[in-house]
Design a protein around this motif. Sequence first.
Motif, PDB file in Angstrom:
ATOM      1  N   LEU A 195      30.350  44.827  34.792  1.00 32.45           N
ATOM      2  CA  LEU A 195      31.211  44.874  35.973  1.00 32.45           C
ATOM      3  C   LEU A 195      31.631  43.477  36.429  1.00 32.45           C
ATOM      4  CD1 LEU A 195      29.400  47.653  38.041  1.00 32.45           C
ATOM      5  CD2 LEU A 195      31.595  47.852  36.851  1.00 32.45           C
ATOM      6  N   ARG A 196      30.798  42.489  36.125  1.00 36.51           N
ATOM      7  CA  ARG A 196      31.101  41.110  36.543  1.00 36.51           C
ATOM      8  C   ARG A 196      31.778  40.290  35.451  1.00 36.51           C
ATOM      9  NH1 ARG A 196      24.964  40.645  38.876  1.00 36.51           N
ATOM     10  NH2 ARG A 196      25.300  41.731  40.858  1.00 36.51           N
ATOM     11  N   HIS A 197      32.034  40.920  34.315  1.00 38.25           N
ATOM     12  CA  HIS A 197      32.614  40.190  33.188  1.00 38.25           C
ATOM     13  C   HIS A 197      34.040  39.744  33.525  1.00 38.25           C
ATOM     14  CE1 HIS A 197      34.096  39.360  29.125  1.00 38.25           C
ATOM     15  NE2 HIS A 197      32.848  39.289  28.760  1.00 38.25           N
ATOM     16  N   PRO A 198      34.459  38.557  33.040  1.00 36.28           N
ATOM     17  CA  PRO A 198      35.826  38.095  33.304  1.00 36.28           C
ATOM     18  C   PRO A 198      36.906  39.081  32.869  1.00 36.28           C
ATOM     19  CG  PRO A 198      34.500  36.295  32.445  1.00 36.28           C
ATOM     20  CD  PRO A 198      33.651  37.529  32.355  1.00 36.28           C
ATOM     21  N   ARG A 223      41.220  42.678  34.761  1.00 35.17           N
ATOM     22  CA  ARG A 223      41.859  43.997  34.788  1.00 35.17           C
ATOM     23  C   ARG A 223      41.717  44.699  36.122  1.00 35.17           C
ATOM     24  NH1 ARG A 223      45.388  45.448  31.074  1.00 35.17           N
ATOM     25  NH2 ARG A 223      44.637  47.606  31.022  1.00 35.17           N
ATOM     26  N   GLY A 224      41.058  44.068  37.087  1.00 31.74           N
ATOM     27  CA  GLY A 224      40.908  44.675  38.403  1.00 31.74           C
ATOM     28  C   GLY A 224      40.038  45.906  38.398  1.00 31.74           C
ATOM     29  N   THR A 280      34.485  49.154  44.857  1.00 33.49           N
ATOM     30  CA  THR A 280      34.701  50.415  44.154  1.00 33.49           C
ATOM     31  C   THR A 280      35.316  50.147  42.790  1.00 33.49           C
ATOM     32  OG1 THR A 280      35.582  52.662  44.423  1.00 33.49           O
ATOM     33  CG2 THR A 280      37.029  50.843  45.086  1.00 33.49           C
ATOM     34  N   LEU A 281      35.427  51.175  41.980  1.00 34.31           N
ATOM     35  CA  LEU A 281      35.928  51.011  40.617  1.00 34.31           C
ATOM     36  C   LEU A 281      37.442  51.162  40.565  1.00 34.31           C
ATOM     37  CD1 LEU A 281      33.285  53.044  38.581  1.00 34.31           C
ATOM     38  CD2 LEU A 281      33.344  50.588  39.046  1.00 34.31           C
ATOM     39  N   GLY A 282      38.073  50.401  39.672  1.00 34.97           N
ATOM     40  CA  GLY A 282      39.499  50.521  39.452  1.00 34.97           C
ATOM     41  C   GLY A 282      39.821  51.724  38.583  1.00 34.97           C
TER      42      GLY A 282
END
Length: 390
Positions: free
Chosen positions: A324-327, A332-333, A344-346
């Motif tokens: 989740l923290r990957h560049p 990609r938001g 929250t998730l995109g």
Amino acid sequence: MREQVAALGGIRVLDLGRVLSAPLCGRILADLGAEVIKIEPPSGDDGRRFGPFYDGVSSYHRLLNRNKLGIVLDLKSDAGRRTFTELIKRADVLVENFRPGVLDRLGFPPARLLELNPRLVAVAISGYGRTGPLADRPAYDLIVQAASGLMSVTGPDGGPAARVGVSIGDIVPGMYAVTAVLAALHERARSGRGQYVDVAMLDGLLSILESVAMRALLTDEPVEPTGSHHAISAPFGTFATRDEPIAIAVANDTLFASLATALGHPEWTGDARFGTDADRGRNRHELRKELEAALVGMTRDDAIAALSDAGVPCGPVLDVRESLRHPQAEARGMVRTEADGFPTLGSGFRIAGSRADTLPAPALGQHDDLIAGWLDEPVRTGAGREGTDV
């Protein structure tokens, strides 16, 4: 510059969903710009009681119900059913995931829904669908994962069976329901007619068994768990390096030759055990030993760099927080922050007409005051109005 129009602008969805599958369908339609009205009983959706909680509100519920309007209707009461009847007449889509027969007993079987609104696309998600010997059985993700055979091929090499780590038994039918809604709206644009769509959780999981199902149908070979490794292709799994494991996916001879050269073992391509993908699959345990012996002198990052330079698909094995923290996820938001700081998730797609913003899930009954205005609108049972079709 052309003004962006919501992909599903003008489409009104009644979302009777509970917990996951139907709420996910409604959420995706809302992300695409549909006006989604979440209808809850006075006690609220059970999903509101699932943690973890953010400022006292279920994060699970917030994830699945963003960008929706929320009202309370007691469908067990005469007044609630009257209001629901009028909303049906003014809707384009209805999505629900009750057990088959629940809406029927409340006075809204499929024929009645389409009688009230012949243009309605009504989608019902249930464990086993409306037909078959298990139609009246309740089901949850775990039950359909077990019944589908998916668990029997998931887990450590040789077993025992294990549940997939997310509720895929709900997620797959939720996504199928979105596909069905879009197809039915497209068909309605031609015919002027809505339809009733029957989506079963078990059907959804059976339909995605791909090579596993083909092996079961066409061969007598064992179909069992193989851990993180593919049962047919090799090397296709996770492999130890000097420090951290690496995922490698090679499914053709050209890529295998590239991998062998990159690791300094071009002779592998001439080894009869590894000559073709089928050979490598049959001898995947021997190949793994050879591969890990070559990787033992390399760090995970060094191995990824060498294989990536050779064009071999590979990558690190990340935990959820790292991913989740990957560049790439950031670029990609894929993690968004709502106005009050809630993470929250995109969305899983990028398409013109999807919502750029994210509105928090509604509080229970937050938009009850809008009901009167909706009921003042003309019904959508004739030729339709501009903007109600896609």
